[in-house]
Design a protein around this motif. Structure first.
Motif: not given
Ligand SMILES: Cc1cc2nc3c(=O)[nH]c(=O)nc-3n(C[C@H](O)[C@H](O)[C@H](O)COP(=O)(O)O)c2cc1C
Length: 329
Positions: A25, A27, A105, A126, A151-152, A180-181, A201, A283, A297-298, A301
């Motif tokens: 993904a 990022m 997005s 998205d 999700a991240g 979450g993967v 991600g 960031f 940022s995360a 997962s």
């Protein structure tokens, strides 16, 4: 028995001509050329946000570098709201350089869909709910990225066990599960729920190729799901971060005046992009000086990520775990 080398066929792998239904993904400030090359060459599909490369010349060079090292499909993420002044230029450069997939997005993807389709590139958008998903399907999107709770990044509000079947029942285009993967069993679960691919991600933040501070990678490894907070405090839109002393020292919400301006119909359109921009600067500062103001940022997962691995190995493990889970059902 593992079926490691067998392709995993889905509507999305067929659409993109790839071996595994795994997208690396996009990022912000994390995805780089090497991550895209390694993910795509390993049988997934590597993507990155166009805005990771500034000025635009660096972005064009990045696509050329990737294309030189991989003949596999790759993708670019374009933010399609008004705050992104580069969007038409970034789209043109990507199309001129043979980018195969666009991930849109934060806005209306109409132009990206129209332009990409002229040369056969695909567009996935998205979404976090059915209303938006139907809108982009009507606009001609080739798929939706269903961004679930945990999700991240800018996570959605809905649990993936609900979000994916909810969208699946109503849509006719592939659904890509985001959130979450970090283990192959989640890929199997996503496909069982009706998704055609996963958008990974957080797992790739702790990759060898990610050129970010080691503190960020270690924070992912050390975090449990309990450490992940969802807060609008940084970009003005709820997003997930690894909680730490620095984040605890900030107020939980945006300052009252900023919130008021953000909700006021007359000032909203100026303030929302401004707060986003300021969040991105925070960031950026964290990435360049991790000791002063660590803002990592995360997604949830992170709690399943225990080591830094090369991107190829991350893909290989996801595939092995997928087959193990499938063979054990
Ligand atoms: C550090 C970070 C930056 C992100 N930046 C973007 C971005 O610029 N554009 C975007 O569409 N999604 C962005 N995302 C969301 C990811 O593309 C993806 O949907 C999400 O990470 C999937 O959830 P997971 O982290 O649980 O795997 C970001 C996520 C993270 C963790």
């Amino acid at each position: 028995m593992t079926n490691q080398n067998e392709p995993i066929h889905t509507a999305f792998t067929q659409l993109m001509g790839i071996k595994y239904p795994i997208i690396g993904a996009p990022m912000f400030l994390v995805s780089n050329e090497d991550m895209v090359i390694e993910v795509s060459n390993a049988g997934g599909l590597g993507t990155f946000p166009a805005l990771n490369f500034r000025p635009t010349d660096r972005y064009a060079d990045a696509i050329k570098k990737i294309k030189k090292s991989s003949d596999k499909p790759i993708g670019v993420n374009i933010i399609v709201n008004k705050s992104n002044r580069r969007q038409s230029q970034d789209l043109k450069i990507a199309l001129d350089n043979g980018v195969d997939l666009f991930v849109t997005s934060l806005g209306n993807p109409k132009t990206v869909i129209e332009e990409a389709h002229k040369i056969g590139a695909k567009v996935i958008c998205d979404v976090t709910n059915l209303e938006h998903a139907k809108k982009v399907e009507d606009l001609g999107a080739d798929g939706v990225v269903a961004v679930s709770a945990g999700a991240g990044g800018h996570a959605g509000p809905t649990n993936p066990f609900v979000l994916i079947p909810w969208l699946k029942k109503e849509l006719h285009i592939p659904i890509i599960a985001a959130g979450g993967v970090a283990h192959g069993s989640a890929l199997l679960a996503a496909l069982a729920l009706g998704a055609s691919a996963v958008h990974v991600g957080t797992r790739f933040i702790a990759s060898t190729e990610a050129s970010i501070p080691i503190e960020y990678k270690n924070a992912i490894i050390d975090a449990t799901p309990d450490d992940i907070i969802l807060t609008p405090r940084i970009t003005g839109t709820p997003a997930t971060y690894i909680n730490n002393e620095y984040l605890k020292s900030l107020s939980k919400d945006l300052p009252f005046a900023v919130k008021w301006l953000k909700e006021n119909p007359r000032t909203k359109k100026y303030i929302v992009p401004l707060v986003h921009y300021m969040g991105y600067k925070i960031f950026e500062k964290a990435i360049s000086s991790p000791h002063k103001a660590p803002v990592w940022s995360a997604g949830q997962s992170s709690g399943l990520v225990n080591e830094i691995l090369p991107c190829k190995e991350i893909i290989d493990r996801l595939v092995t775990e997928f087959w193990e889970a499938k063979n054990n059902v």
